[in-house]
Write a protein that holds these residues in place. Structure first.
Motif, PDB file in Angstrom:
ATOM      1  N   LYS A   5       0.803  -1.230   0.000  1.00 48.36           N
ATOM      2  CA  LYS A   5       0.000   0.000   0.000  1.00 48.36           C
ATOM      3  C   LYS A   5       0.829   1.270   0.000  1.00 48.36           C
ATOM      4  O   LYS A   5       0.349   2.323  -0.420  1.00 48.36           O
ATOM      5  CB  LYS A   5      -0.958  -0.002   1.184  1.00 48.36           C
ATOM      6  CG  LYS A   5      -0.317   0.130   2.548  1.00 48.36           C
ATOM      7  CD  LYS A   5      -1.389   0.148   3.632  1.00 48.36           C
ATOM      8  CE  LYS A   5      -0.809   0.290   5.018  1.00 48.36           C
ATOM      9  NZ  LYS A   5      -1.871   0.313   6.059  1.00 48.36           N
ATOM     10  N   GLN A  28      -4.154   6.958  -6.892  1.00 40.53           N
ATOM     11  CA  GLN A  28      -5.187   7.921  -7.308  1.00 40.53           C
ATOM     12  C   GLN A  28      -6.573   7.525  -6.794  1.00 40.53           C
ATOM     13  O   GLN A  28      -7.585   8.091  -7.226  1.00 40.53           O
ATOM     14  CB  GLN A  28      -5.221   8.050  -8.833  1.00 40.53           C
ATOM     15  CG  GLN A  28      -4.018   8.783  -9.426  1.00 40.53           C
ATOM     16  CD  GLN A  28      -2.743   7.958  -9.383  1.00 40.53           C
ATOM     17  OE1 GLN A  28      -2.770   6.762  -9.707  1.00 40.53           O
ATOM     18  NE2 GLN A  28      -1.652   8.580  -8.972  1.00 40.53           N
ATOM     19  N   SER A  29      -6.613   6.543  -5.890  1.00 31.44           N
ATOM     20  CA  SER A  29      -7.855   6.045  -5.292  1.00 31.44           C
ATOM     21  C   SER A  29      -8.755   5.332  -6.286  1.00 31.44           C
ATOM     22  O   SER A  29      -9.937   5.099  -6.000  1.00 31.44           O
ATOM     23  CB  SER A  29      -8.636   7.186  -4.610  1.00 31.44           C
ATOM     24  OG  SER A  29      -7.883   7.719  -3.537  1.00 31.44           O
ATOM     25  N   ASP A  66       2.022   1.488  -3.897  1.00 28.50           N
ATOM     26  CA  ASP A  66       0.814   2.321  -3.868  1.00 28.50           C
ATOM     27  C   ASP A  66      -0.413   1.514  -4.279  1.00 28.50           C
ATOM     28  O   ASP A  66      -1.299   2.007  -4.980  1.00 28.50           O
ATOM     29  CB  ASP A  66       0.975   3.545  -4.778  1.00 28.50           C
ATOM     30  CG  ASP A  66       1.974   4.547  -4.230  1.00 28.50           C
ATOM     31  OD1 ASP A  66       1.936   4.812  -3.009  1.00 28.50           O
ATOM     32  OD2 ASP A  66       2.788   5.054  -5.015  1.00 28.50           O
ATOM     33  N   ARG A 107      -6.740  -0.580  -4.245  1.00 27.82           N
ATOM     34  CA  ARG A 107      -6.856   0.830  -4.602  1.00 27.82           C
ATOM     35  C   ARG A 107      -5.471   1.384  -4.886  1.00 27.82           C
ATOM     36  O   ARG A 107      -4.523   1.128  -4.132  1.00 27.82           O
ATOM     37  CB  ARG A 107      -7.515   1.592  -3.447  1.00 27.82           C
ATOM     38  CG  ARG A 107      -7.918   3.010  -3.756  1.00 27.82           C
ATOM     39  CD  ARG A 107      -8.638   3.645  -2.575  1.00 27.82           C
ATOM     40  NE  ARG A 107      -9.887   2.969  -2.256  1.00 27.82           N
ATOM     41  CZ  ARG A 107     -10.218   2.521  -1.053  1.00 27.82           C
ATOM     42  NH1 ARG A 107      -9.395   2.656  -0.034  1.00 27.82           N
ATOM     43  NH2 ARG A 107     -11.393   1.926  -0.864  1.00 27.82           N
ATOM     44  N   GLU A 138     -10.048   2.018  -8.022  1.00 25.55           N
ATOM     45  CA  GLU A 138     -10.124   0.645  -7.540  1.00 25.55           C
ATOM     46  C   GLU A 138      -9.965  -0.329  -8.706  1.00 25.55           C
ATOM     47  O   GLU A 138     -10.469  -0.103  -9.807  1.00 25.55           O
ATOM     48  CB  GLU A 138     -11.449   0.402  -6.818  1.00 25.55           C
ATOM     49  CG  GLU A 138     -11.463  -0.887  -6.012  1.00 25.55           C
ATOM     50  CD  GLU A 138     -12.618  -0.949  -5.022  1.00 25.55           C
ATOM     51  OE1 GLU A 138     -13.489  -1.815  -5.222  1.00 25.55           O
ATOM     52  OE2 GLU A 138     -12.642  -0.139  -4.076  1.00 25.55           O
TER      53      GLU A 138
END
Length: 412
Positions: A37, A152-153, A129, A149, A155
């Motif tokens: 992440k 840039q968020s 990320d 995710r 999914e």
């Protein structure tokens, strides 16, 4: 980020368990993706003790020499000062030459090394990320993929024949799978901080114990990484008394460092580790396996968490890699092997946690409950007194910490 439709094995979490398993599976020819992440491995105040059991794994892979070429320090004895009296707690030099020290290596160096070795294999991919946020299941309830995710968020979905949850003690995936957690309990929390080293300091990892305090000091070359143990939930009371009072507490616990406590300029310099000791009753469900802290969160006592996680990864690879490497073995056929991983690793996890809880409850909690200003001096416990009289006994805690219960070796 170009996301393929499917991989053979998806590992959520780029910590020691996830990266070691990724390397081992990649070497076996398995198509493996690791999701991490964060954008890199640079996090401070993570565990950085690499024990002899992990160095054995590196030796099995032919990587011990290149691994130890990375920046590290070597700890051959663990010492403590108990109410002003120095004692030796463990002497690793009394083990074999290969097991004669603990390597203190920043965790980002450890993980960078595993990544570099894994990326030599074209079937390995590490996505940074990329935060795992959920699971997908087929109509029978079998896990068949991961939702994650990006930075840039956005999914994404990644289908996988097997998902490994190595995403830590607050595992999102074990929660998504509905695997119940057994809370074993921890009466302590830990405050991490740095204090600079002086030229005259002895290069010795150890700790200070006395009435009302327990503080470990880890030699990090140019500074001391300090772990000050407090009662569970005690951070609010400590902060209410102000940073100056906390500096005085640290100076009292470690008189040799008293002249440097002004480097703790505010609470931003003090990081709270909320200690948890827990364990899953079942580490798996069809299509999913939890390992490392996701399966059994460890106390920081002994610094064994990293090494238990690595041992889980080795056992998982030993039991699963042939089936995963053989694409004719379908996903359903992997399920019995997941239970075998738990059968193999549950015993060492239970024993280690039992020892940690005993130390927490019988040593640390009573020490912290004393009024440090008025209590009688805390004496040296009788097992440590015997270790000073019979130094060969110092090999016993060295083995327990450095090798542990049921150490794993990489099968050829």
């Amino acid at each position: 980020m170009t996301v393929p439709a499917r991989c053979r094995c998806c590992i959520a979490g780029g910590g020691p368990a996830g990266m070691m398993l990724g390397l081992l599976l990649a070497r076996a020819g398995v198509d493996v993706v690791v999701l991490e992440k964060h954008g890199d491995f640079l996090r401070d105040f993570r565990g950085d003790t690499v024990h002899p059991s992990t160095l054995d794994v590196m030796a099995d892979l032919g990587l011990r020499a290149s691994f130890l070429a990375r920046p590290h320090d070597e700890v051959r004895t663990l010492r403590a000062t108990i109410s002003g009296q120095p004692v030796t707690v463990a002497d690793f030099s009394r083990l074999s030459a290969a097991h004669g020290f603990i390597a203190l290596m920043p965790q980002w160096e450890f993980l960078d090394f595993l990544r570099d070795e894994a990326e030599r294999h074209a079937n390995f991919r590490l996505w940074l990320d990329a935060e795992a946020v959920g699971l997908t299941e087929d109509v029978r309830g079998r896990v068949d993929g991961v939702r994650f995710r990006d930075a840039q968020s956005a999914e994404h979905l990644l289908a996988a024949d097997l998902v490994i949850a190595a995403d830590g003690r607050r595992s999102t995936l074990r929660a998504a799978a509905g695997l119940p957690v057994r809370e074993i309990g921890a009466p302590i929390d830990v405050l991490w901080m740095r204090l600079p080293k002086s030229p005259g300091d002895e290069n010795q990892t150890g700790g200070y114990i006395g009435a009302g305090y327990f503080m470990a000091t880890i030699d990090r070359g140019s500074y001391w990484q300090c772990a000050y143990v407090i009662p569970k939930g005690g951070i609010t009371a400590i902060q209410s008394r102000g940073i100056e009072a906390f500096r005085a507490v640290v100076a009292r616990a470690a008189p040799s460092l008293a002249g440097r406590v002004n480097h703790i300029t505010g609470w931003d310099d003090v990081k709270l580790l909320s200690v948890a000791v827990d364990r899953l009753d079942r580490w798996w469900k069809p299509g999913l396996l939890c390992i490392g802290d996701a399966a059994h969160a460890m106390s920081p006592i002994g610094g064994v968490g990293i090494n238990l996680a690595v041992q889980d990864a080795v056992a998982t690879a030993n039991l699963l890699r042939d089936a995963l490497a053989n694409r004719s073995v379908d996903a359903d056929a992997l399920t019995p092997l997941l239970a075998r991983v738990q059968q193999r690793r549950l015993f060492p996890a239970r024993v280690t946690q039992a020892v940690q809880v005993a130390i927490q409850n019988r040593l640390l909690a009573p020490v912290l409950q004393r009024d440090g200003a008025d209590a009688a001096p805390f004496g040296v416990p009788w097992p440590l007194r015997w270790m000073q009289r019979l130094p060969w006994l110092q090999a016993l805690p060295a083995y327990a910490v450095g090798i542990g219960v049921r150490p794993e070796r990489v099968r050829p």
